[in-house]
Design a protein around this motif. Sequence first.
Motif, mmCIF file in Angstrom:
data_model
loop_
_atom_site.group_PDB
_atom_site.id
_atom_site.type_symbol
_atom_site.label_atom_id
_atom_site.label_comp_id
_atom_site.label_asym_id
_atom_site.label_seq_id
_atom_site.Cartn_x
_atom_site.Cartn_y
_atom_site.Cartn_z
ATOM 1 N N CYS A 1 0.779 -1.077 0.078
ATOM 2 C CA CYS A 1 -0.111 0.026 0.002
ATOM 3 C C CYS A 1 0.925 1.047 0.060
ATOM 4 O O CYS A 1 1.682 1.418 0.967
ATOM 5 C CB CYS A 1 -0.850 -0.043 1.416
ATOM 6 S SG CYS A 1 -1.690 1.523 1.510
ATOM 7 N N CYS B 1 -4.555 0.230 0.120
ATOM 8 C CA CYS B 1 -4.999 -0.742 0.872
ATOM 9 C C CYS B 1 -6.470 -0.428 1.345
ATOM 10 O O CYS B 1 -6.718 0.712 1.470
ATOM 11 C CB CYS B 1 -4.405 -1.377 1.862
ATOM 12 S SG CYS B 1 -4.568 -0.522 3.400
ATOM 13 N N CYS C 1 -6.762 1.861 4.703
ATOM 14 C CA CYS C 1 -6.400 3.166 4.239
ATOM 15 C C CYS C 1 -7.596 3.798 3.556
ATOM 16 O O CYS C 1 -7.654 5.150 3.798
ATOM 17 C CB CYS C 1 -4.948 3.499 3.424
ATOM 18 S SG CYS C 1 -3.475 2.893 4.588
#
Length: 223
Positions: free
Chosen positions: A36, A49, A52
């Motif tokens: 990520c 990701c 997030c």
Amino acid sequence: MQALFKQYCLLCGTTSDNDLCTPCRDSLPHPPLHCCAVCGLPASESRICGACLANPPAFDQTVAALRYAFPVDALVHSLKYQANLPMALVLADLLLARIDGIACPDFIVPMPLHPAKLRERGFNQALEIARNVSKKSGIPLLPAICERIRDTPSQTGLPWKERAKNIQNAFTCETDLTGKRIAILDDVMTTGATLNELAKVLRKGGATYVSGWVIARTLPGDV
Ligand SMILES: [Zn+2]
Ligand SMILES: [Zn+2]
């Protein structure tokens, strides 16, 4: 011309032109290929990701030179707990190799230590690394704009879930950072709670983009 002093690889002890010989350097543990872009944890090919996306942290990007696993943990320990200050240059070089080609921030801010911890250790390992990164990259260093005002218990002994709470309101920053892009430099990133807390304070000061530059990122399963 022959070198006056022989140099030895810090990890295997063979003679080497550098602090780490090529085979040792090549075998250091790297973060997985797909991570990520925000938190640096393994992700599928998508750049950010789910965690997030659902709950964006205060920082925009994580750049980790290496994984926090053997022998990187030993290199970091030697700087931090055995006051092996020349190691800061070795770690800075590993980070510099990783940030080559990455958009330059306006400033580097080292993760501050609480004054009590600083007195005990005698130096801030993040600052020692940041000094070398700044010198070699030409990115200016702001070594003292943030303060750690709470001497929180070490994050190391805490369950991951409690770390965010433990570090809350630990920092202050009185400097106007309007429109600035900042890279926070730290030695190790585990949950990202400390980075997130400092990023919040820098954003409050006006920073528009905050990256976390770390020597090593802990991945689930490494601890
Ligand atoms: Zn070696
Ligand atoms: Zn993420």
